[in-house]
Design a protein around this motif. Structure first.
Motif, PDB file in Angstrom:
ATOM      1  N   VAL A 199     -82.189  31.576  56.071  1.00 37.19           N
ATOM      2  CA  VAL A 199     -83.164  30.530  56.343  1.00 37.19           C
ATOM      3  C   VAL A 199     -82.744  29.477  55.121  1.00 37.19           C
ATOM      4  CG1 VAL A 199     -85.553  29.925  55.976  1.00 37.19           C
ATOM      5  CG2 VAL A 199     -84.971  31.616  57.499  1.00 37.19           C
ATOM      6  N   LEU A 200     -82.765  30.148  53.894  1.00 35.91           N
ATOM      7  CA  LEU A 200     -82.374  29.184  52.610  1.00 35.91           C
ATOM      8  C   LEU A 200     -81.246  28.521  53.098  1.00 35.91           C
ATOM      9  CD1 LEU A 200     -83.413  31.481  49.836  1.00 35.91           C
ATOM     10  CD2 LEU A 200     -84.639  29.715  50.854  1.00 35.91           C
ATOM     11  N   LYS A 201     -80.110  29.111  53.538  1.00 33.78           N
ATOM     12  CA  LYS A 201     -78.888  28.575  53.697  1.00 33.78           C
ATOM     13  C   LYS A 201     -78.867  27.436  54.801  1.00 33.78           C
ATOM     14  CE  LYS A 201     -75.921  30.005  56.750  1.00 33.78           C
ATOM     15  NZ  LYS A 201     -74.822  31.083  57.386  1.00 33.78           N
ATOM     16  N   GLU A 202     -79.471  27.548  55.739  1.00 33.02           N
ATOM     17  CA  GLU A 202     -79.706  26.380  56.881  1.00 33.02           C
ATOM     18  C   GLU A 202     -80.629  25.336  56.184  1.00 33.02           C
ATOM     19  OE1 GLU A 202     -78.023  26.434  58.915  1.00 33.02           O
ATOM     20  OE2 GLU A 202     -77.582  28.213  59.673  1.00 33.02           O
ATOM     21  N   TRP A 203     -81.505  25.560  55.227  1.00 35.79           N
ATOM     22  CA  TRP A 203     -82.475  24.448  54.701  1.00 35.79           C
ATOM     23  C   TRP A 203     -81.404  23.590  53.766  1.00 35.79           C
ATOM     24  CZ3 TRP A 203     -85.626  21.022  54.804  1.00 35.79           C
ATOM     25  CH2 TRP A 203     -86.127  20.240  53.640  1.00 35.79           C
ATOM     26  N   GLN A 204     -80.567  24.328  53.148  1.00 29.86           N
ATOM     27  CA  GLN A 204     -79.475  23.694  52.380  1.00 29.86           C
ATOM     28  C   GLN A 204     -78.406  22.663  52.937  1.00 29.86           C
ATOM     29  OE1 GLN A 204     -79.631  22.873  49.009  1.00 29.86           O
ATOM     30  NE2 GLN A 204     -81.557  24.166  48.582  1.00 29.86           N
ATOM     31  N   ASN A 205     -78.423  23.178  54.324  1.00 32.99           N
ATOM     32  CA  ASN A 205     -77.501  22.520  54.933  1.00 32.99           C
ATOM     33  C   ASN A 205     -78.101  21.344  55.623  1.00 32.99           C
ATOM     34  OD1 ASN A 205     -75.302  24.109  54.985  1.00 32.99           O
ATOM     35  ND2 ASN A 205     -75.832  25.731  56.536  1.00 32.99           N
ATOM     36  N   VAL A 206     -79.333  21.085  55.352  1.00 36.83           N
ATOM     37  CA  VAL A 206     -79.971  19.701  55.588  1.00 36.83           C
ATOM     38  C   VAL A 206     -79.510  18.785  54.766  1.00 36.83           C
ATOM     39  CG1 VAL A 206     -82.016  18.490  55.939  1.00 36.83           C
ATOM     40  CG2 VAL A 206     -81.832  20.654  56.621  1.00 36.83           C
ATOM     41  N   LEU A 207     -78.844  17.673  55.060  1.00 38.05           N
ATOM     42  CA  LEU A 207     -78.685  16.606  54.314  1.00 38.05           C
ATOM     43  C   LEU A 207     -80.017  15.733  53.840  1.00 38.05           C
ATOM     44  CD1 LEU A 207     -75.619  14.204  54.425  1.00 38.05           C
ATOM     45  CD2 LEU A 207     -77.733  13.231  53.720  1.00 38.05           C
ATOM     46  N   TYR A 208     -80.415  15.965  52.531  1.00 36.23           N
ATOM     47  CA  TYR A 208     -81.473  15.202  52.385  1.00 36.23           C
ATOM     48  C   TYR A 208     -81.662  14.223  51.476  1.00 36.23           C
ATOM     49  CZ  TYR A 208     -86.473  14.744  50.482  1.00 36.23           C
ATOM     50  OH  TYR A 208     -87.715  14.684  50.002  1.00 36.23           O
ATOM     51  N   PHE A 209     -82.204  13.019  51.408  1.00 36.81           N
ATOM     52  CA  PHE A 209     -82.085  11.870  50.500  1.00 36.81           C
ATOM     53  C   PHE A 209     -83.410  12.088  49.706  1.00 36.81           C
ATOM     54  CE2 PHE A 209     -83.098   7.679  48.558  1.00 36.81           C
ATOM     55  CZ  PHE A 209     -81.803   7.495  48.052  1.00 36.81           C
ATOM     56  N   ASP A 210     -83.238  12.306  48.558  1.00 34.14           N
ATOM     57  CA  ASP A 210     -84.390  12.552  47.549  1.00 34.14           C
ATOM     58  C   ASP A 210     -85.070  11.009  47.193  1.00 34.14           C
ATOM     59  OD1 ASP A 210     -86.508  13.478  45.697  1.00 34.14           O
ATOM     60  OD2 ASP A 210     -85.208  15.057  45.182  1.00 34.14           O
ATOM     61  N   ASN A 211     -86.224  10.641  47.536  1.00 34.46           N
ATOM     62  CA  ASN A 211     -86.825   9.767  47.297  1.00 34.46           C
ATOM     63  C   ASN A 211     -87.414   9.609  45.760  1.00 34.46           C
ATOM     64  OD1 ASN A 211     -86.471   7.918  49.235  1.00 34.46           O
ATOM     65  ND2 ASN A 211     -88.743   8.232  50.262  1.00 34.46           N
ATOM     66  N   LYS A 270     -68.029  14.705  53.336  1.00 36.14           N
ATOM     67  CA  LYS A 270     -68.089  15.715  52.397  1.00 36.14           C
ATOM     68  C   LYS A 270     -68.111  15.302  50.958  1.00 36.14           C
ATOM     69  CE  LYS A 270     -66.172  19.636  55.287  1.00 36.14           C
ATOM     70  NZ  LYS A 270     -65.107  20.426  55.368  1.00 36.14           N
ATOM     71  N   ASN A 271     -67.269  14.248  50.672  1.00 35.71           N
ATOM     72  CA  ASN A 271     -67.212  13.523  49.335  1.00 35.71           C
ATOM     73  C   ASN A 271     -68.312  13.057  48.856  1.00 35.71           C
ATOM     74  OD1 ASN A 271     -64.534  14.917  48.800  1.00 35.71           O
ATOM     75  ND2 ASN A 271     -63.442  13.122  49.465  1.00 35.71           N
ATOM     76  N   HIS A 272     -68.849  12.230  49.821  1.00 33.25           N
ATOM     77  CA  HIS A 272     -70.046  11.349  49.587  1.00 33.25           C
ATOM     78  C   HIS A 272     -71.246  12.265  49.378  1.00 33.25           C
ATOM     79  CE1 HIS A 272     -68.378   7.491  49.503  1.00 33.25           C
ATOM     80  NE2 HIS A 272     -67.796   7.709  50.459  1.00 33.25           N
ATOM     81  N   ARG A 273     -71.354  13.408  50.363  1.00 31.57           N
ATOM     82  CA  ARG A 273     -72.310  14.323  50.170  1.00 31.57           C
ATOM     83  C   ARG A 273     -72.521  15.004  48.876  1.00 31.57           C
ATOM     84  NH1 ARG A 273     -74.783  18.354  54.796  1.00 31.57           N
ATOM     85  NH2 ARG A 273     -76.298  19.312  53.442  1.00 31.57           N
ATOM     86  N   LYS A 274     -71.298  15.412  48.369  1.00 31.83           N
ATOM     87  CA  LYS A 274     -71.071  16.049  47.252  1.00 31.83           C
ATOM     88  C   LYS A 274     -71.699  14.988  46.082  1.00 31.83           C
ATOM     89  CE  LYS A 274     -67.795  18.268  43.910  1.00 31.83           C
ATOM     90  NZ  LYS A 274     -66.482  18.568  43.763  1.00 31.83           N
ATOM     91  N   GLN A 275     -71.364  13.798  46.044  1.00 28.90           N
ATOM     92  CA  GLN A 275     -71.746  12.758  45.149  1.00 28.90           C
ATOM     93  C   GLN A 275     -73.173  12.631  45.059  1.00 28.90           C
ATOM     94  OE1 GLN A 275     -69.553   9.373  44.933  1.00 28.90           O
ATOM     95  NE2 GLN A 275     -67.629  10.051  46.020  1.00 28.90           N
TER      96      GLN A 275
END
Length: 412
Positions: A219-231, A268-273
């Protein structure tokens, strides 16, 4: 953690369910022709069946003799009304025991065909704000969905499972429930059984044996697999270049374009950034939610040894410092106490919420479930006193003062 299931029931005679007084079966019949329904709304051929519903579960008996059961075990726990509260391992075992007693359904004869593992949490910021800023899951774009049971939700469809995210509180508020907290639901719906079968899970009994707590990492892995933009990202000290990049990152279309153009490495690179910028300059909402999910799963999977959820020890021998109704330790109360009172309830609320929640489910009327804490404490204590009084009155009716009580003579 378990919600929706679809199971194939083995070694149960259809006649057993058909004769059960709790179930009323109906055929799908064309009222004009009198013929049994053989196609679904999409025009696909289906096997005729008899259907019955009980506490949110649907029983189907097909003409072939096959029996399926589908629906929410969590809702069943709440008499079919809702699934926005906590549904822990003790509650699940109670539901399975109830299905066995009422319908002869045995967990090791229930073959899983679909399963939802999910968690209800109170998030650090409004649920809708979180949902709006969840863009992708892995590289999958989201779909907005709506149905009468779950309301509006966001989902990401994979070949063997679906990730779902929605505002559980809002959905039930619209249904007329009084809920004064945020409730976010995150779940994995296994539509194919390969992932579960690889864990040795084929039946409901296998699922219990495997242990729901062992789904925590998944469950935790799948939540972290969500691309989330933090406001909550703070931009005051960021360079113009990074500010511009964040503006792009805040647009879900930016990410979907990368995927659609097959720029996976670039993605992947931009997600990492984005992750690096968020970690250093925000309140780290996604990580905070991970911690909440982690703690909630641990909480739901602690088996309580003090409390018997089926009978609450109401018939056992009264011992010193044990509530004569609940069987709970009340040594934190006055020495002369014989029942769990306000003091003990507040103690368990602070020190062991697992026990408190189970007492609440047993001794608090649903009428008061959404009332404030002080009223809940008052009502629970009142119902415990009533339970004790009713038991004493029953004993007096059964064993009148002039009647010889053999049990008392034997010291029982």
């Amino acid at each position: 953690m378990i919600d929706y299931v679809k199971i194939l029931i083995k070694n149960l005679a259809p006649s057993t369910l058909e004769a059960n007084p709790l179930l009323n079966f109906f055929d799908n019949i064309n009222l004009s022709t009198g013929e049994l329904k053989t196609t679904n709304r999409n025009g696909n051929k289906v096997t005729p069946s008899k259907n019955a519903n009980y506490n949110g579960l649907e029983f189907k008996i097909y003409d072939t003799g096959t029996i399926t059961l589908s629906g929410s075990l969590h809702k069943y726990w709440n008499s079919g009304a809702h699934n926005f509260n906590d549904f822990n391992i003790d509650a699940l075992l109670l539901v399975l025991n109830d299905l066995k007693n009422k319908f002869g359904i045995i967990p090791n004869q229930c073959i899983l065909k679909c399963l939802e593992i999910g968690i209800n949490i109170t998030p650090p910021i409004p649920t809708n704000e979180i949902i709006d800023n969840c863009f992708l899951h892995k590289t999958k774009s989201f779909e907005h969905k709506h149905n009468s049971d779950e309301g509006n939700y966001k989902q990401w469809v994979h070949s063997q499972y679906i990730i779902k995210l929605y505002n559980k509180a809002l959905h039930y508020i619209r249904k007329g429930f009084s809920i004064d907290i945020e409730i976010m639901r995150f779940e994995i719906k296994y539509t194919k059984m390969q992932k579960l079968n690889e864990k040795g899970i084929f039946s409901l009994q296998d699922l219990i044996n495997y242990g729901l707590h062992n789904f925590k990492d998944e469950v935790l892995k799948e939540w972290q697999n969500v691309l989330y933009f933090d406001n909550t990202t703070r931009i005051d000290t960021l360079s113009k270049t990074i500010k511009k990049r964040l503006l792009e990152y805040s647009n879900p279309n930016y990410w979907t374009r990368l995927i659609n153009n097959k720029q996976i490495e670039n993605f992947k690179n931009h997600r990492k950034q984005l992750k690096e910028i968020t970690t250093k300059n925000s309140n780290n909402i996604q990580s905070s939610i991970s911690k909440t999910i982690n703690n909630k799963i641990d909480f739901l999977n602690i088996k309580t040894t003090q409390i018997d959820t089926l009978t609450i020890l109401s018939k056992r021998v009264v011992l010193k410092n044990i509530c004569r109704v609940t069987g709970i330790n009340i040594s934190m109360q006055k020495d002369e106490s014989i029942l769990l009172s306000h003091t003990g309830l507040k103690y368990y609320y602070k020190s062991d919420k697992k026990i408190f929640e189970q007492i609440k489910r047993t001794y608090l009327s649903k009428k008061w479930f959404n009332s404030n804490f002080e009223i809940q404490i008052k009502e629970i204590a009142h119902n415990i006193r009533n339970k004790s009084s009713n038991t004493n009155n029953k004993q007096k009716r059964i064993y009148k003062p002039t009647q010889l009580n053999t049990l008392n003579m034997l010291g029982i």
